[in-house]
Design an enzyme around this catalytic site. Structure first.
Site, PDB file in Angstrom:
ATOM      1  N   CYS A 102      53.236  41.484  43.801  1.00 52.92           N
ATOM      2  CA  CYS A 102      54.331  40.539  43.593  1.00 52.92           C
ATOM      3  C   CYS A 102      54.591  40.213  42.136  1.00 52.92           C
ATOM      4  O   CYS A 102      55.723  40.217  41.692  1.00 52.92           O
ATOM      5  CB  CYS A 102      54.055  39.302  44.427  1.00 52.92           C
ATOM      6  SG  CYS A 102      53.999  37.749  43.600  1.00 52.92           S
ATOM      7  N   MET A 148      51.939  44.774  39.736  1.00 52.44           N
ATOM      8  CA  MET A 148      51.066  45.176  40.841  1.00 52.44           C
ATOM      9  C   MET A 148      51.312  44.200  41.983  1.00 52.44           C
ATOM     10  O   MET A 148      50.864  43.054  41.927  1.00 52.44           O
ATOM     11  CB  MET A 148      49.604  45.122  40.419  1.00 52.44           C
ATOM     12  CG  MET A 148      49.225  46.079  39.332  1.00 52.44           C
ATOM     13  SD  MET A 148      47.457  45.963  38.908  1.00 52.44           S
ATOM     14  CE  MET A 148      47.406  44.399  38.035  1.00 52.44           C
ATOM     15  N   GLU A 164      51.391  30.335  47.700  1.00 43.96           N
ATOM     16  CA  GLU A 164      52.099  29.989  48.930  1.00 43.96           C
ATOM     17  C   GLU A 164      51.407  28.843  49.655  1.00 43.96           C
ATOM     18  O   GLU A 164      51.971  27.766  49.826  1.00 43.96           O
ATOM     19  CB  GLU A 164      52.192  31.199  49.844  1.00 43.96           C
ATOM     20  CG  GLU A 164      52.947  30.890  51.125  1.00 43.96           C
ATOM     21  CD  GLU A 164      52.759  31.945  52.175  1.00 43.96           C
ATOM     22  OE1 GLU A 164      53.045  31.644  53.343  1.00 43.96           O
ATOM     23  OE2 GLU A 164      52.337  33.057  51.838  1.00 43.96           O
ATOM     24  N   TYR A 166      47.474  34.211  34.769  1.00 46.72           N
ATOM     25  CA  TYR A 166      48.283  34.618  35.918  1.00 46.72           C
ATOM     26  C   TYR A 166      48.999  33.395  36.482  1.00 46.72           C
ATOM     27  O   TYR A 166      48.357  32.411  36.851  1.00 46.72           O
ATOM     28  CB  TYR A 166      47.324  35.220  36.939  1.00 46.72           C
ATOM     29  CG  TYR A 166      47.893  35.731  38.230  1.00 46.72           C
ATOM     30  CD1 TYR A 166      48.616  36.915  38.261  1.00 46.72           C
ATOM     31  CD2 TYR A 166      47.637  35.069  39.432  1.00 46.72           C
ATOM     32  CE1 TYR A 166      49.086  37.416  39.464  1.00 46.72           C
ATOM     33  CE2 TYR A 166      48.110  35.565  40.636  1.00 46.72           C
ATOM     34  CZ  TYR A 166      48.838  36.737  40.644  1.00 46.72           C
ATOM     35  OH  TYR A 166      49.304  37.243  41.834  1.00 46.72           O
ATOM     36  N   ASN A 177      41.559  43.770  44.132  1.00 44.23           N
ATOM     37  CA  ASN A 177      42.731  42.997  44.513  1.00 44.23           C
ATOM     38  C   ASN A 177      43.964  43.901  44.595  1.00 44.23           C
ATOM     39  O   ASN A 177      44.119  44.665  45.530  1.00 44.23           O
ATOM     40  CB  ASN A 177      42.913  41.851  43.508  1.00 44.23           C
ATOM     41  CG  ASN A 177      44.056  40.920  43.850  1.00 44.23           C
ATOM     42  OD1 ASN A 177      44.523  40.898  44.978  1.00 44.23           O
ATOM     43  ND2 ASN A 177      44.516  40.159  42.892  1.00 44.23           N
ATOM     44  N   CYS A 178      44.851  43.855  43.619  1.00 50.91           N
ATOM     45  CA  CYS A 178      46.099  44.621  43.651  1.00 50.91           C
ATOM     46  C   CYS A 178      46.036  45.791  42.670  1.00 50.91           C
ATOM     47  O   CYS A 178      45.164  45.828  41.792  1.00 50.91           O
ATOM     48  CB  CYS A 178      47.291  43.724  43.327  1.00 50.91           C
ATOM     49  SG  CYS A 178      47.071  42.709  41.853  1.00 50.91           S
ATOM     50  N   ASN A 220      43.630  45.050  39.533  1.00 49.92           N
ATOM     51  CA  ASN A 220      43.149  43.694  39.262  1.00 49.92           C
ATOM     52  C   ASN A 220      41.953  43.418  40.169  1.00 49.92           C
ATOM     53  O   ASN A 220      41.923  43.872  41.315  1.00 49.92           O
ATOM     54  CB  ASN A 220      44.271  42.678  39.529  1.00 49.92           C
ATOM     55  CG  ASN A 220      43.831  41.247  39.286  1.00 49.92           C
ATOM     56  OD1 ASN A 220      43.314  40.579  40.184  1.00 49.92           O
ATOM     57  ND2 ASN A 220      44.041  40.772  38.073  1.00 49.92           N
ATOM     58  N   GLY A 246      56.093  35.448  45.844  1.00 52.86           N
ATOM     59  CA  GLY A 246      56.750  36.551  45.160  1.00 52.86           C
ATOM     60  C   GLY A 246      57.459  37.484  46.119  1.00 52.86           C
ATOM     61  O   GLY A 246      58.353  38.230  45.731  1.00 52.86           O
ATOM     62  N   SER A 297      51.629  40.414  39.384  1.00 56.27           N
ATOM     63  CA  SER A 297      50.476  40.652  38.517  1.00 56.27           C
ATOM     64  C   SER A 297      50.745  41.844  37.607  1.00 56.27           C
ATOM     65  O   SER A 297      51.001  42.954  38.080  1.00 56.27           O
ATOM     66  CB  SER A 297      49.233  40.917  39.371  1.00 56.27           C
ATOM     67  OG  SER A 297      48.105  41.132  38.560  1.00 56.27           O
TER      68      SER A 297
END
Length: 713
Positions: free
Chosen positions: A388, A386, A550, A545, A176-177, A409, A684, A390
Site C-alpha cells: 500500500c 511495496m 485501519e 513509515y 512483511n511486504c 520490509n 491504503g 511502504s
C-alpha cells in the site's frame, strides 16, 4: 504551585518489566484525579503525588508506588477513589494477562468478538479458510506476546506502541511486504512446489505465471506485494505474440499489405485478454490466510507500442469492471506513474494514457499516482510502493547496480504519538523525554523483529529465498540475512496521530499556525534521526513509515479513552488520524491539503501517501487532472477518494451512508451486499465494507469525510 505543573525530577523507578525509567509525578496526579470521578479534590491529589515524589527513592518500584497511592487515598478518606484506582490497575493487569492466554483468546474469537472478526477490511470472517486463519492467528498472537521482550509486550498491550502483525510475527519468522523480482523469475524460470516453470513464450502465459507467483509470495509473507513496471516487464512477451502472429500471416497471406496490421490487431487482443485474465485471477485467488492477496501493480513509464497497449488494457479493464454487474475490482491496487516528458503534458508521448488513467480514477478510484521526480527526490530512486505505501530507499549492490525489485520490509512497530502528548501534562520538555523513552522500546522491538526474521531458513519460503522472488537463489544452508543486511531490507518505525498530538498543545485548528506545524514536523524529524542512527549502528535500513492504521486508529484511541477519558478533539472522536494527514473533519481544498502535507514525507520516506476527497468526478475529469498536475512537484504519491458506490436495486450512483453494521443506499435503504457495490478506501487499499463491516472508528472517519466532501470540489 501545583506539582502537576512542575517538571519531573531525576529520580527513577523500576517498572514491572524491569526497566528503570524516569519518575513523572504528574502521572500519579492524573491517575488520582481520574479515580476521584465527579468528586475531585485537587488538593488531596496534589499532596499524595508530592509525597510519592518525596519518597520515590524509598518506594523504588511502580508496584510499591501503586500501593502507596491506595493507602494514601484511604488515609484521606477517599475510599471510593482508592477502590476505583485499585480496580482500574487490577483490570489493566488482568487484561494484559488475558492477552497472553491462548485459551481465553480462542474463546473470545469463537464467541463472536467483533473486533477480532473484523480486524482486516479484506478478510471475510464467514469463510472457512479465513475462520481457520483467524483461529491460528489468535493463537499466534498470544504465543508471540509471550515471545517478545517483556517491556515490548507490555508497551504493546498498554497501547504505548503497536507491534504489527502479531498473528504472524514473531510466532513465525516471516517477512512483511516486498517488490517481487518478477523479471528475474520469468527470465530465468522458477519453481513452485514440484513444478519447474520455464520462461513464458507469450504474454498470456506470462500473466498466468504472475498470478501464481503472487499467490505463492503472498502465502509466504504477511504483507502486501508489488509487481512494479509491469508494462515494461510484459512487453517482451507481447512481442513474442506479435512475431508469432506475423509469421502466421506471412505464411497464409504472403502478398498481403496488411500483414503487420493483422499481427498488431491479434497481439492487441492477446494483451487485453492476458491483462483481463490477470485481473480476474488476482480477485479470485485465496492465499493461505484466507484473503485475496494484497497486490499492487505499478505501470506507466513504458513508451513503445507493446508497453502502451498493456497500460491501456490495464486501465480499460478496470473501467469495465468485474462480472455481469461490472463491480469495482478491489485488487490489484493500480499505481500509475506520471513523468514529465512521458505523460504529464499534452505534447508528451503518453499523454493520452494519462487521460485514460484520469477517467479510470473518476470511476474506480484507482489508479493512485506516483510523481516520478518527487519519488526519486524523496527515496533516492524510482520504484512503486511495496503493497500500500511502504517505500524502499535507493540501494546499490556490490557491482554498483541499482536494485529495487527483490527487496523487502521486515515489519513495523508504530508509536502512539497522542498518548505521549496526553502524558506530558502540556510540558514540551516532558513530551520529548517520553519520546526518547518510547523510542528505546521501539528500537528493542525492531531489533527483535530483525533477529527473529533472520532465524528463517530458505526452505521455509522457497519461492522467496530459493526461486527468485527476492532476487536470489539461496541454497538450503545459506543465511537468509544475505538478502536483508547492508540496508537491502527495511524495518520501520510507524507513527499515528500527529494531528491529535499537535492539537493537544495548539488547539484543533493548528494547521495554519507556523509554530504548531514546526512542532508536528519536529516529531517526524525526531523519528527520522533515530532511524538514521540505528541504521548506522546495525546495518539495516530503519525507515520511518506513515502507518496505514485501519484498526489501530480505533485501538489506540479507545485505550487512551480508557486511560485519560474523553478529551475534546483528541479521544472524543473515537479514532486517531493516520500519519500526517489533515484532520478529516475540516474542509480543505485538495490544493490546501497537498500544500499542507507536502513537508512531511522527507522525514518519513519509508512509507507515505496523500489523499484528496472529491464529489463524483465522472463529469469533470479535468478538475482531477488539475489536482494531479498541481501535486506533481510537491508530493510523491497521491490517491483519489471519490464516491463510486452503486445500488443495483434502484440504480443509485454515489456515496452510500455509513451505519453501525455497514453501509446503506441513501435512495432506497439497500444494505444487501449481493445487490449493491460499496467500495471505500479503508487504509491504503480499497475494501468492500458491506461484505466485511469495518470497525466503528473507520465508519466515523468516512462519515466525517463525506460530510465535508463538498468543500474539496
Amino acid at each position: 504551585m501545583e506539582l502537576i505543573h512542575q517538571p519531573h525530577t531525576a529520580q527513577k523507578i523500576t517498572k514491572r518489566d524491569g526497566r528503570r525509567v524516569k519518575f513523572y509525578p504528574h502521572f500519579i496526579y492524573q491517575s488520582i484525579i481520574k479515580a476521584m470521578g465527579a468528586n475531585i479534590n485537587k488538593e488531596v491529589a496534589n499532596i499524595i503525588a508530592q509525597n510519592a515524589l518525596n519518597q520515590v527513592n524509598e518506594l523504588k518500584t511502580t508496584k510499591a508506588i501503586h500501593q502507596f497511592v491506595i493507602d494514601s487515598l484511604k488515609h484521606y478518606k477517599q475510599y471510593q477513589a482508592a477502590l476505583n484506582y485499585e480496580n482500574y490497575h487490577t483490570k489493566q493487569f488482568k487484561d494484559r494477562e488475558d492477552q497472553l492466554d491462548i485459551k481465553k483468546k480462542i474463546t473470545q474469537l469463537t464467541s463472536g468478538n467483533r473486533k477480532m472478526l473484523n480486524e482486516n477490511a479484506n478478510k471475510d470472517s464467514r469463510v472457512f479458510n479465513t475462520m481457520r486463519d483467524l483461529t491460528a492467528g489468535t493463537s499466534a498472537k498470544a504465543i508471540g506476546l509471550n515471545l517478545l521482550p517483556e517491556e515490548v509486550a507490555n508497551a504493546h498491550l498498554k497501547g504505548d506502541i503497536h507491534f504489527h502483525d502479531l498473528d504472524y510475527s514473531p510466532y513465525s519468522p516471516m517477512t512483511n511486504c516486498c517488490l517481487i523480482d518478477v523479471k528475474y523469475m520469468m527470465d530465468h524460470g522458477f519453481q513452485i512446489g514440484n513444478a519447474e516453470v520455464d520462461s513464458p513464450k507469450s504474454i498470456n502465459t506470462a500473466a498466468a505465471q504472475i498470478a501464481q507467483i503472487i499467490a505463492n509470495v503472498a502465502s509466504s509473507q504477511f504483507g502486501g506485494c508489488t509487481i512494479d513496471r509491469i508494462d515494461e516487464i510484459l512487453a517482451p512477451y507481447a512481442e513474442l505474440n506479435f512475431k508469432k502472429h506475423l509469421k502466421t500471416a506471412q505464411e497464409w497471406f504472403p502478398e498481403s499489405d496488411i500483414i503487420e496490421e493483422y499481427a498488431k490487431s491479434r497481439t492487441q487482443k492477446d494483451i487485453y485478454d492476458a491483462m483481463q485474465s490477470l485481473e480476474y485471477e488476482i480477485n479470485t485467488l485465496y492465499t493461505s490466510n484466507g484473503q485475496t492477496p494484497f497486490t499492487t501493480v505499478g505501470f506507466g513509464l513504458g513508451t513503445n507500442w507493446y508497453e502502451r497497449e498493456i497500460q491501456k488494457a490495464i486501465l480499460n479493464i478496470r473501467i469495465q469492471g468485474l462480472g455481469k454487474e461490472k463491480r469495482t475490482a478491489i485488487f490489484p491496487k493500480l499505481v500509475f506513474t506520471l513523468r514529465r516528458g512521458t505523460n504529464l503534458q499534452p505534447n508528451d508521448v503518453n499523454y493520452d494514457i494519462k487521460q485514460l488513467a484520469i477517467e479510470c480514477a473518476t470511476k474506480r478510484m484507482y489508479p493512485d499516482v506516483l510523481m516520478y521526480d518527487k519519488i526519486v527526490e524523496l527515496t533516492g530512486s524510482f520504484k512503486a510502493p511495496m503493497g500500500c505505501r511502504s517505500f524502499l530507499q535507493g540501494w546499490y549492490n556490490e557491482a554498483g547496480e541499482e536494485v529495487n525489485a527483490g527487496r523487502m520490509n521486515l515489519g513495523v512497530v508504530t508509536l502512539n504519538v497522542p498518548r505521549i502528548a496526553l502524558e506530558s501534562n502540556q510540558s514540551p520538555k516532558i513530551f520529548w523525554q517520553l519520546m526518547d523513552e518510547r523510542l528505546q522500546v521501539i528500537k528493542k522491538a525492531l531489533l527483535y523483529r530483525i533477529e527473529r526474521t533472520k532465524e528463517a531458513v530458505p526452505p521455509n519460503a522457497p519461492i522467496l529465498y530459493q526461486h527468485g522472488a527476492f532476487g536470489h537463489h539461496l541454497s538450503e544452508n545459506d543465511e537468509v540475512d544475505t538478502v536483508f543486511k547492508n540496508r537491502r531490507a527495511t524495518i520501520s518505525i510507524g507513527y499515528i496521530g500527529l494531528y491529535e498530538a499537535t492539537a493537544y498543545y495548539f488547539g484543533r485548528n493548528w494547521e495554519n499556525n507556523p509554530t504548531a506545524k514546526a512542532f508536528s514536523l519536529e516529531i517526524v524529524k525526531k523519528l527520522k534521526e533515530a532511524a538514521d542512527e540505528w541504521a548506522d549502528e546495525y546495518g539495516y535500513h530503519f525507515s520511518v513509515y506513515s502507518t496505514p492504521a485501519e484498526s489501530l486508529t480505533d485501538r489506540f484511541c479507545h485505550l487512551d479513552q480508557e486511560k485519560f477519558g474523553l478529551i475534546e478533539d483528541i479521544t472524543d472522536k473515537d479514532y486517531y488520524t493516520n500519519s500526517f494527514h489533515y484532520d478529516v473533519r475540516k474542509s480543505p481544498t485538495p490544493f490546501e491539503k497537498i500544500e499542507f502535507e507536502k513537508d512531511y514525507p522527507k522525514y518519513c520516506s519509508g512509507g507515505f501517501i496523500h489523499y484528496c476527497e472529491y464529489p463524483n468526478m465522472v463529469q469533470n475529469p479535468k478538475a482531477l487532472e488539475t489536482v494531479w498536475d498541481f501535486a506533481y512537484d510537491r508530493i510523491g504519491y497521491l490517491g483519489t477518494n471519490t464516491p463510486i458506490d452503486h445500488c443495483y436495486e434502484c440504480d443509485f450512483d454515489g456515496d452510500f451512508e455509513p451505519t453501525e453494521r455497514g453501509f446503506k443506499c441513501p435512495q432506497c435503504g439497500n444494505t444487501n451486499p449481493d445487490t449493491c457495490d460499496v467500495v471505500k478506501r479503508t487504509c491504503g487499499y480499497l475494501g468492500n465494507p458491506n461484505i466485511r463491516p469495518m470497525i466503528h472508528g473507520r465508519h466515523e472517519e468516512i462519515a466525517s469525510r463525506k460530510k465535508h466532501m463538498g468543500a474539496s470540489k
